[in-house]
Design an enzyme around this catalytic site. Structure first.
Site, short mmCIF file in Angstrom:
data_model
loop_
_atom_site.label_atom_id
_atom_site.label_comp_id
_atom_site.label_asym_id
_atom_site.label_seq_id
_atom_site.Cartn_x
_atom_site.Cartn_y
_atom_site.Cartn_z
N GLU A 320 30.25 40.86 33.24
CA GLU A 320 31.13 41.06 34.40
C GLU A 320 30.35 41.76 35.50
O GLU A 320 29.62 42.72 35.24
CB GLU A 320 32.33 41.98 34.09
CG GLU A 320 33.38 41.38 33.21
CD GLU A 320 34.57 42.31 32.99
OE1 GLU A 320 34.86 43.16 33.86
OE2 GLU A 320 35.20 42.18 31.93
N TRP A 358 32.89 38.42 37.84
CA TRP A 358 34.31 38.74 37.63
C TRP A 358 35.00 38.59 38.96
O TRP A 358 34.71 39.38 39.86
CB TRP A 358 34.51 40.17 37.11
CG TRP A 358 35.98 40.42 36.89
CD1 TRP A 358 36.87 40.89 37.81
CD2 TRP A 358 36.72 40.14 35.70
NE1 TRP A 358 38.13 40.94 37.26
CE2 TRP A 358 38.06 40.48 35.96
CE3 TRP A 358 36.38 39.62 34.43
CZ2 TRP A 358 39.07 40.33 35.01
CZ3 TRP A 358 37.40 39.48 33.50
CH2 TRP A 358 38.72 39.84 33.79
N GLU A 365 45.18 42.92 38.18
CA GLU A 365 44.19 43.99 37.99
C GLU A 365 44.86 45.23 37.38
O GLU A 365 44.95 46.28 38.00
CB GLU A 365 43.47 44.27 39.31
CG GLU A 365 42.39 45.34 39.28
CD GLU A 365 41.38 45.28 38.13
OE1 GLU A 365 41.09 44.18 37.63
OE2 GLU A 365 40.91 46.35 37.74
C1 FCB Z 1 36.74 45.61 34.14
C2 FCB Z 1 37.67 44.87 33.20
C3 FCB Z 1 38.26 43.63 33.79
C4 FCB Z 1 38.64 43.81 35.25
C5 FCB Z 1 37.48 44.40 36.02
C6 FCB Z 1 37.73 44.56 37.48
O1 FCB Z 1 36.65 46.95 33.78
O2 FCB Z 1 37.00 44.50 32.01
O3 FCB Z 1 39.37 43.25 33.00
O4 FCB Z 1 39.78 44.53 35.36
O5 FCB Z 1 37.12 45.63 35.47
#
Ligand code: FCB
Length: 405
Positions: A320, A358, A365
């Site tokens: 991510e 991501w 969120e």
């Molecule tokens: C991370 C999470 C994901 C999303 C992003 C912005 O910590 O894994 O689910 O919420 O942040």
């Protein structure tokens, strides 16, 4: 021109609860209602619209997609497993493979079945066994189709938000509980790591690639002092490296999944434990651009974190990295600057194998609801219409050629 290695994994990530909609058996569902937070409701209706979403990912040249399985759909009541819901995920994975997109499957991404949280969730010592039993049911069927597994998403973020800061269910505020939860999740990972390997052996399948998705912030201080140095050391240990060290002591990880968003800027003003462990310097004397949630944008931090991971001698996949913003130019700038730093890390010998943005879609969120827009693709939450953003098209060129112009 910046060239990435051949066979790099390019794509994006989502999680079930944030995109599917109507996960009524998950602990977040009643919690959103009790707390009066924005409800996840139909989310992006990805549960029905996944085919259309994967068409877009394909058009955008993604070769990998990270998704998660909602435990509460698979096991809505303790010990009652749903073949129908498992079949749904088989269909989802087939839909990716039909488009030549490699699935990377997460087994736990923050949410739990309601029955599990009523038993005390991850505080209960039975959690490890209960989670493994669900994983066994899922992996036995999906093994043939999945090569990349992530057992648990961001154990340190989960334990700190749900058990220290009290921002997520069950809203505890206890260091002891947080430690217990993190230990149980670590054990769960270690157990499920060998479970998955055992299933692949029994089914005569090639060894899968298994990791966790671990959130790491780059920790800096705004001025040098003994307290600040100590705080950086503590935060690095507690949030960033203890868990990796623990898991690796058991040789239970094939790659490090790195979730990187921002930095932490430390300025400890007293000797309380809290100020050593959390809080950002409030003085704003090193102002940076921020995302729409106010997190500092700090691409150099990604390089620094990647270099620190080098000592583990394992491949790293960025599972991510992304920005919430209403300014799509800013999204592309973010992507460009972070990719540049990934490339610098590769040049300096870090074995980075992939980059997943991501997120594919705007989504739910967590306690911040639907306001933050993280998606490569805009979602209209009234019509559920998808619109591909310009930044997504620019990223698509990188995914296609492995080159950042
Ligand atoms: C991370 C999470 C994901 C999303 C992003 C912005 O910590 O894994 O689910 O919420 O942040």
């Amino acid at each position: 021109m910046i060239e990435f290695p051949k066979h790099f994994l390019w794509g994006s990530a989502t999680s079930a609860y944030q995109v599917e909609g109507n996960n009524t058996n998950s602990d977040w569902w009643p919690w959103e209602k009790q707390t009066g937070k924005e409800n996840s409701g139909a989310a992006c209706r990805h549960y029905e619209l996944y085919g259309q979403d994967f068409d877009l990912a394909k058009d955008l040249n993604h070769n990998t997609h990270r998704l998660s399985i909602e435990w509460a759909r698979i096991e809505p009541l303790e010990g009652e497993f749903s073949d129908k819901e498992l079949k749904h995920y088989v269909d989802v994975i087939f839909a990716l493979k039909a488009r030549n997109i490699e699935p990377m499957v997460t087994l736990h991404h923050f949410t739990n079945p309601i029955w599990f949280s009523q038993l005390g969730g991850w505080e209960n010592s039975r959690a490890v066994g209960l989670f493994s039993r669900y994983c066994e049911f899922v992996v036995s069927v999906l093994a043939k189709h999945v090569h990349y597994w992530i057992t648990i998403n961001e154990p340190t973020i989960y334990s700190s938000h749900a058990y220290i800061f009290g921002t997520w269910p069950p809203q505890a505020k206890s260091l002891l509980k947080a430690k217990n939860v993190q230990d149980n999740q670590t054990w769960a990972h270690i157990k499920v790591y060998s479970l998955i390997n055992k299933i692949y052996k029994e089914q005569n399948l090639p060894k899968p690639v298994i990791g966790i998705a671990h959130h790491i912030s780059a920790v800096y201080s705004c001025k040098d002092s003994l307290r600040n140095r100590l705080a950086i050391f503590l935060r690095d240990q507690v949030y960033n490296y203890w868990i990796l060290d623990n898991i690796l002591r058991h040789k239970a990880m094939d790659f490090i999944g790195l979730n990187y968003y921002s930095r932490m800027l430390v300025d400890v003003k007293n000797w309380s434990l809290g100020s050593f462990l959390w809080g950002n310097c409030p003085d704003n004397h090193q102002p940076l651009k921020k995302n729409s949630l106010g997190w500092d944008i700090y691409p150099q931090g990604l390089l620094r974190v990647l270099l620190k991971l080098k000592k583990y001698n394992l491949p790293v996949i960025i599972t991510e990295n992304g920005i919430c913003t209403n300014d799509d130019n800013q999204r592309w700038e973010f992507l460009y600057d972070h990719l540049k730093n990934v490339h610098l890390a590769i040049e300096q010998g870090v074995d980075v194998r992939g980059y997943l943005y991501w997120s594919l879609l705007d989504n739910f969120e967590w306690h911040n609801g639907y306001d933050p827009r993280f998606g490569l693709i805009d979602v209209n939450y009234t019509t559920f219409h998808r619109t591909v953003r310009e930044s997504a098209r620019k990223f698509a060129q990188v995914c296609k050629n492995g080159v950042l112009e």
